[in-house]
Design a protein around this motif. Sequence first.
Motif, PDB file in Angstrom:
ATOM      1  N   GLU A   1       0.571  -1.066  -0.091  1.00  0.00           N
ATOM      2  CA  GLU A   1      -0.305   0.474   0.541  1.00  0.00           C
ATOM      3  C   GLU A   1       0.882   1.451   0.319  1.00  0.00           C
ATOM      4  O   GLU A   1       0.399   2.577  -0.466  1.00  0.00           O
ATOM      5  CB  GLU A   1      -0.890   0.012   1.484  1.00  0.00           C
ATOM      6  CG  GLU A   1      -2.319  -1.298   1.109  1.00  0.00           C
ATOM      7  CD  GLU A   1      -2.541  -0.731   2.570  1.00  0.00           C
ATOM      8  OE1 GLU A   1      -4.294  -0.776   2.223  1.00  0.00           O
ATOM      9  OE2 GLU A   1      -2.350  -0.899   3.900  1.00  0.00           O
ATOM     10  N   LYS A   2       1.726   1.117   0.342  1.00  0.00           N
ATOM     11  CA  LYS A   2       2.582   2.170   1.242  1.00  0.00           C
ATOM     12  C   LYS A   2       4.014   1.751   0.953  1.00  0.00           C
ATOM     13  O   LYS A   2       4.133   1.636   1.807  1.00  0.00           O
ATOM     14  CB  LYS A   2       2.181   3.102   2.122  1.00  0.00           C
ATOM     15  CG  LYS A   2       3.441   3.933   2.237  1.00  0.00           C
ATOM     16  CD  LYS A   2       2.822   5.225   3.584  1.00  0.00           C
ATOM     17  CE  LYS A   2       3.016   6.137   3.796  1.00  0.00           C
ATOM     18  NZ  LYS A   2       2.956   7.116   5.107  1.00  0.00           N
ATOM     19  N   VAL A   3       5.309   2.479   0.868  1.00  0.00           N
ATOM     20  CA  VAL A   3       6.643   2.422   0.859  1.00  0.00           C
ATOM     21  C   VAL A   3       7.163   3.846   1.563  1.00  0.00           C
ATOM     22  O   VAL A   3       6.984   5.011   0.918  1.00  0.00           O
ATOM     23  CB  VAL A   3       7.524   2.114  -0.352  1.00  0.00           C
ATOM     24  CG1 VAL A   3       8.938   2.423  -0.044  1.00  0.00           C
ATOM     25  CG2 VAL A   3       6.998   0.872  -1.582  1.00  0.00           C
ATOM     26  N   GLY A   4       7.895   3.614   2.995  1.00  0.00           N
ATOM     27  CA  GLY A   4       8.306   5.298   3.142  1.00  0.00           C
ATOM     28  C   GLY A   4       9.525   5.636   3.104  1.00  0.00           C
ATOM     29  O   GLY A   4       9.915   4.340   2.025  1.00  0.00           O
ATOM     30  N   ASN A   5      10.531   5.683   4.373  1.00  0.00           N
ATOM     31  CA  ASN A   5      11.931   5.438   4.347  1.00  0.00           C
ATOM     32  C   ASN A   5      12.416   4.482   4.122  1.00  0.00           C
ATOM     33  O   ASN A   5      13.283   3.949   3.515  1.00  0.00           O
ATOM     34  CB  ASN A   5      12.226   6.929   5.031  1.00  0.00           C
ATOM     35  CG  ASN A   5      13.941   7.280   5.253  1.00  0.00           C
ATOM     36  OD1 ASN A   5      14.388   6.780   3.827  1.00  0.00           O
ATOM     37  ND2 ASN A   5      14.512   7.445   6.088  1.00  0.00           N
ATOM     38  N   SER A   6      12.127   3.673   5.490  1.00  0.00           N
ATOM     39  CA  SER A   6      12.489   2.642   5.844  1.00  0.00           C
ATOM     40  C   SER A   6      11.983   0.648   5.784  1.00  0.00           C
ATOM     41  O   SER A   6      12.232   0.106   6.612  1.00  0.00           O
ATOM     42  CB  SER A   6      13.614   2.902   7.617  1.00  0.00           C
ATOM     43  OG  SER A   6      12.660   3.018   8.148  1.00  0.00           O
ATOM     44  N   SER A   7      10.873   1.870   5.616  1.00  0.00           N
ATOM     45  CA  SER A   7       9.490   0.439   5.635  1.00  0.00           C
ATOM     46  C   SER A   7       8.561   0.848   4.780  1.00  0.00           C
ATOM     47  O   SER A   7       8.262   2.075   3.990  1.00  0.00           O
ATOM     48  CB  SER A   7       8.926   0.715   7.111  1.00  0.00           C
ATOM     49  OG  SER A   7       8.572   2.194   6.808  1.00  0.00           O
ATOM     50  N   PHE A   8       7.536  -0.637   4.786  1.00  0.00           N
ATOM     51  CA  PHE A   8       6.897  -0.073   3.527  1.00  0.00           C
ATOM     52  C   PHE A   8       5.631  -1.112   4.312  1.00  0.00           C
ATOM     53  O   PHE A   8       5.790  -2.290   5.015  1.00  0.00           O
ATOM     54  CB  PHE A   8       6.680  -0.837   2.068  1.00  0.00           C
ATOM     55  CG  PHE A   8       7.645  -2.710   2.266  1.00  0.00           C
ATOM     56  CD1 PHE A   8       6.760  -3.639   2.033  1.00  0.00           C
ATOM     57  CD2 PHE A   8       9.290  -2.640   2.021  1.00  0.00           C
ATOM     58  CE1 PHE A   8       7.058  -5.087   1.995  1.00  0.00           C
ATOM     59  CE2 PHE A   8       9.356  -4.203   2.220  1.00  0.00           C
ATOM     60  CZ  PHE A   8       7.982  -5.312   2.367  1.00  0.00           C
ATOM     61  N   ARG A   9       4.453  -1.005   3.789  1.00  0.00           N
ATOM     62  CA  ARG A   9       2.904  -1.294   4.483  1.00  0.00           C
ATOM     63  C   ARG A   9       2.398  -2.317   3.446  1.00  0.00           C
ATOM     64  O   ARG A   9       1.973  -2.014   2.462  1.00  0.00           O
ATOM     65  CB  ARG A   9       2.064  -0.227   5.215  1.00  0.00           C
ATOM     66  CG  ARG A   9       1.150  -1.050   5.270  1.00  0.00           C
ATOM     67  CD  ARG A   9      -0.249   0.108   6.321  1.00  0.00           C
ATOM     68  NE  ARG A   9      -0.846   0.720   5.505  1.00  0.00           N
ATOM     69  CZ  ARG A   9      -1.020   2.480   5.320  1.00  0.00           C
ATOM     70  NH1 ARG A   9      -0.041   3.183   6.013  1.00  0.00           N
ATOM     71  NH2 ARG A   9      -1.174   3.110   4.109  1.00  0.00           N
ATOM     72  N   THR A  10       2.430  -3.444   4.037  1.00  0.00           N
ATOM     73  CA  THR A  10       1.470  -4.380   3.056  1.00  0.00           C
ATOM     74  C   THR A  10       0.108  -4.536   3.541  1.00  0.00           C
ATOM     75  O   THR A  10      -0.184  -4.590   4.606  1.00  0.00           O
ATOM     76  CB  THR A  10       1.871  -5.745   2.495  1.00  0.00           C
ATOM     77  OG1 THR A  10       1.920  -6.425   4.031  1.00  0.00           O
ATOM     78  CG2 THR A  10       3.575  -5.912   2.603  1.00  0.00           C
ATOM     79  N   TYR A  11      -1.380  -4.608   2.632  1.00  0.00           N
ATOM     80  CA  TYR A  11      -1.967  -4.801   2.941  1.00  0.00           C
ATOM     81  C   TYR A  11      -2.469  -6.614   2.278  1.00  0.00           C
ATOM     82  O   TYR A  11      -2.349  -7.226   1.258  1.00  0.00           O
ATOM     83  CB  TYR A  11      -3.304  -4.291   2.376  1.00  0.00           C
ATOM     84  CG  TYR A  11      -4.788  -4.433   2.815  1.00  0.00           C
ATOM     85  CD1 TYR A  11      -5.192  -4.471   3.504  1.00  0.00           C
ATOM     86  CD2 TYR A  11      -5.484  -4.658   1.352  1.00  0.00           C
ATOM     87  CE1 TYR A  11      -6.569  -4.497   3.497  1.00  0.00           C
ATOM     88  CE2 TYR A  11      -6.434  -5.344   1.362  1.00  0.00           C
ATOM     89  CZ  TYR A  11      -7.013  -4.885   2.246  1.00  0.00           C
ATOM     90  OH  TYR A  11      -8.922  -5.171   2.582  1.00  0.00           O
ATOM     91  N   SER A  12      -3.604  -7.159   3.164  1.00  0.00           N
ATOM     92  CA  SER A  12      -3.249  -8.512   2.431  1.00  0.00           C
ATOM     93  C   SER A  12      -5.515  -9.252   2.507  1.00  0.00           C
ATOM     94  O   SER A  12      -6.209  -8.603   3.470  1.00  0.00           O
ATOM     95  CB  SER A  12      -2.017  -9.740   2.547  1.00  0.00           C
ATOM     96  OG  SER A  12      -2.554 -10.279   3.702  1.00  0.00           O
ATOM     97  N   GLU A  13      -5.657 -10.012   1.854  1.00  0.00           N
ATOM     98  CA  GLU A  13      -6.792 -10.565   2.004  1.00  0.00           C
ATOM     99  C   GLU A  13      -6.753 -11.940   2.120  1.00  0.00           C
ATOM    100  O   GLU A  13      -6.147 -12.141   1.028  1.00  0.00           O
ATOM    101  CB  GLU A  13      -8.236 -10.414   1.049  1.00  0.00           C
ATOM    102  CG  GLU A  13      -8.034  -8.214   0.998  1.00  0.00           C
ATOM    103  CD  GLU A  13      -9.831  -8.297  -0.107  1.00  0.00           C
ATOM    104  OE1 GLU A  13      -9.630  -6.643  -0.018  1.00  0.00           O
ATOM    105  OE2 GLU A  13      -9.649  -8.399  -0.883  1.00  0.00           O
TER     106      GLU A  13
END
Length: 134
Positions: free
Chosen positions: A77-89
């Motif tokens: 969903e989103k890529v930050g500086n040192s992290s990213f967020r996944t979304y799953s179903e």
Amino acid sequence: MQFPVRVPIQVRFSDLDTLKHVNNAVYLTYDEVARGHYLGRTGAAIDGGNFVMARAEVDYVRPILFDGTVEIAIRVEKVGNSSFRTYSETWASGELAARIKVVVVWLEDGKPARIPDSLREAIRALEVEAVEGL
């Protein structure tokens, strides 16, 4: 919503709890397997120790029974500086069973570091490919 990666996972008898449905902690294991497939599609070396889960949020929609496979559909969903967020179903027997959001931190020498540009670009390309594949 489009998902660039979909992973079928066989439900194992050992995934069940005493109530004979998949234990709630196993949902995160299924998500982890799908995340590994996603990262593999980006070309990232998932065995290098550069990824660590920092946060997980699970919305349990319905129990999963021991009746075959589940399918995990996952995207970033989103890529930050040192992290990213996944979304799953998580889907079981054709029905939504859970929604999961996970924050993954990129590590170098055991400390959070900027996600490499090559990984950022690979994630972006995978996400664009999913949208254009409509």
